[in-house]
Design a protein around this motif. Structure first.
Motif, PDB file in Angstrom:
ATOM      1  N   GLY A  42       0.834  -1.188   0.000  1.00  0.00           N
ATOM      2  CA  GLY A  42       0.000   0.000   0.000  1.00  0.00           C
ATOM      3  C   GLY A  42       0.869   1.239   0.000  1.00  0.00           C
ATOM      4  O   GLY A  42       2.060   1.183  -0.300  1.00  0.00           O
ATOM      5  N   LEU A  43       0.275   2.365   0.349  1.00  0.00           N
ATOM      6  CA  LEU A  43       1.025   3.617   0.380  1.00  0.00           C
ATOM      7  C   LEU A  43       1.944   3.708   1.588  1.00  0.00           C
ATOM      8  O   LEU A  43       2.958   4.399   1.559  1.00  0.00           O
ATOM      9  N   TRP A  44       1.586   3.029   2.678  1.00  0.00           N
ATOM     10  CA  TRP A  44       2.315   3.172   3.935  1.00  0.00           C
ATOM     11  C   TRP A  44       2.982   1.882   4.389  1.00  0.00           C
ATOM     12  O   TRP A  44       3.980   1.925   5.100  1.00  0.00           O
ATOM     13  N   MET A  69       4.473  11.784  -3.290  1.00  0.00           N
ATOM     14  CA  MET A  69       3.483  12.594  -4.007  1.00  0.00           C
ATOM     15  C   MET A  69       2.096  11.974  -3.905  1.00  0.00           C
ATOM     16  O   MET A  69       1.113  12.677  -3.671  1.00  0.00           O
ATOM     17  N   VAL A  70       2.014  10.668  -4.070  1.00  0.00           N
ATOM     18  CA  VAL A  70       0.729   9.984  -3.968  1.00  0.00           C
ATOM     19  C   VAL A  70       0.176  10.139  -2.564  1.00  0.00           C
ATOM     20  O   VAL A  70      -1.009  10.445  -2.378  1.00  0.00           O
ATOM     21  N   ARG A  71       1.033   9.968  -1.572  1.00  0.00           N
ATOM     22  CA  ARG A  71       0.603  10.128  -0.180  1.00  0.00           C
ATOM     23  C   ARG A  71       0.088  11.544   0.069  1.00  0.00           C
ATOM     24  O   ARG A  71      -0.954  11.732   0.693  1.00  0.00           O
ATOM     25  N   GLY A  72       0.827  12.524  -0.404  1.00  0.00           N
ATOM     26  CA  GLY A  72       0.445  13.923  -0.191  1.00  0.00           C
ATOM     27  C   GLY A  72      -0.898  14.262  -0.807  1.00  0.00           C
ATOM     28  O   GLY A  72      -1.763  14.851  -0.146  1.00  0.00           O
ATOM     29  N   PHE A  73      -1.091  13.893  -2.056  1.00  0.00           N
ATOM     30  CA  PHE A  73      -2.369  14.176  -2.714  1.00  0.00           C
ATOM     31  C   PHE A  73      -3.514  13.381  -2.069  1.00  0.00           C
ATOM     32  O   PHE A  73      -4.634  13.875  -1.972  1.00  0.00           O
ATOM     33  N   SER A  74      -3.232  12.167  -1.608  1.00  0.00           N
ATOM     34  CA  SER A  74      -4.265  11.372  -0.938  1.00  0.00           C
ATOM     35  C   SER A  74      -4.694  12.015   0.376  1.00  0.00           C
ATOM     36  O   SER A  74      -5.891  12.088   0.677  1.00  0.00           O
ATOM     37  N   PHE A 112     -10.196  16.544  -7.544  1.00  0.00           N
ATOM     38  CA  PHE A 112      -8.895  16.843  -8.167  1.00  0.00           C
ATOM     39  C   PHE A 112      -7.769  16.135  -7.423  1.00  0.00           C
ATOM     40  O   PHE A 112      -6.905  15.508  -8.035  1.00  0.00           O
ATOM     41  N   PHE A 113      -7.765  16.231  -6.096  1.00  0.00           N
ATOM     42  CA  PHE A 113      -6.711  15.582  -5.307  1.00  0.00           C
ATOM     43  C   PHE A 113      -6.770  14.060  -5.463  1.00  0.00           C
ATOM     44  O   PHE A 113      -5.736  13.400  -5.588  1.00  0.00           O
ATOM     45  N   VAL A 114      -7.967  13.506  -5.476  1.00  0.00           N
ATOM     46  CA  VAL A 114      -8.123  12.054  -5.598  1.00  0.00           C
ATOM     47  C   VAL A 114      -7.633  11.569  -6.956  1.00  0.00           C
ATOM     48  O   VAL A 114      -6.849  10.619  -7.036  1.00  0.00           O
ATOM     49  N   ILE A 115      -8.069  12.217  -8.024  1.00  0.00           N
ATOM     50  CA  ILE A 115      -7.674  11.761  -9.355  1.00  0.00           C
ATOM     51  C   ILE A 115      -6.166  11.922  -9.558  1.00  0.00           C
ATOM     52  O   ILE A 115      -5.519  11.084 -10.189  1.00  0.00           O
TER      53      ILE A 115
END
Length: 168
Positions: A42-44, A69-74, A112-115
């Motif tokens: 996963g992300l973490w 980046m993925v973590r931040g936007f998520s 926007f953040f999710v996509i």
């Protein structure tokens, strides 16, 4: 007309809560991709087939490159989703004078953040799979992340539509 507003706001609130729940579930679980020997990542965290999990450290492996980046936007998506749901709830119960356009904008920003997060993750892992000549097995967390997007877009569109109706 008031029943249409109530129905649209209710549906928007339900979709917003669903979007937030999907995104929180995706971010908090370690099943974005299935890896070798039954392990998941996963992300973490990454977990082996026996259920033992360890943290995913940025830079630990090339396959975790750009996860920050993925973590931040998520996380930003979760925060905006929470804000949008709170504003929509307050709007629904007429506890504040926040208009539907503000609530709709909050849902669209969440979308926007999710996509951005899920598209980045898709790109990162697809490129890694292509470089390593391996198939990418997407997990349920990945699907939950993608499912959060249309829920927040529809919730935002409903609220913006209500705002437009009130101006006419």
């Amino acid at each position: 007309m008031p029943s249409v507003v109530t129905a649209a706001t209710s549906l928007s609130l339900v979709l917003g809560i669903a979007s937030l729940a999907f995104l929180l579930s995706a971010v908090c679980t370690a099943a974005w991709v299935g890896e070798e020997s039954g392990s998941t990542s996963g992300l973490w965290q990454k977990c082996d087939g026996a259920g033992d999990c360890s943290n995913v450290y940025i830079g630990q492996s090339i396959k975790y490159k750009h996860y920050e980046m993925v973590r931040g936007f998520s996380v930003c998506g979760c925060a905006m989703g929470l804000l949008a749901v709170v504003l929509c709830t307050l709007s629904f119960f007429s506890k504040t004078k926040v208009n539907a356009g503000v609530v709709g904008t909050a849902f669209v920003v969440q979308a926007f953040f999710v996509i951005t997060a899920v598209a980045l993750f898709t790109s990162i892992r697809s490129n890694y799979g292509a470089e390593q000549n391996i198939d990418v097995n997407w997990g349920y967390s990945f699907i939950l992340g993608w499912t959060a997007f249309p829920c927040s877009v529809i919730a935002g569109a409903l609220m913006m539509g209500l705002d437009t109706m009130k101006k006419d």
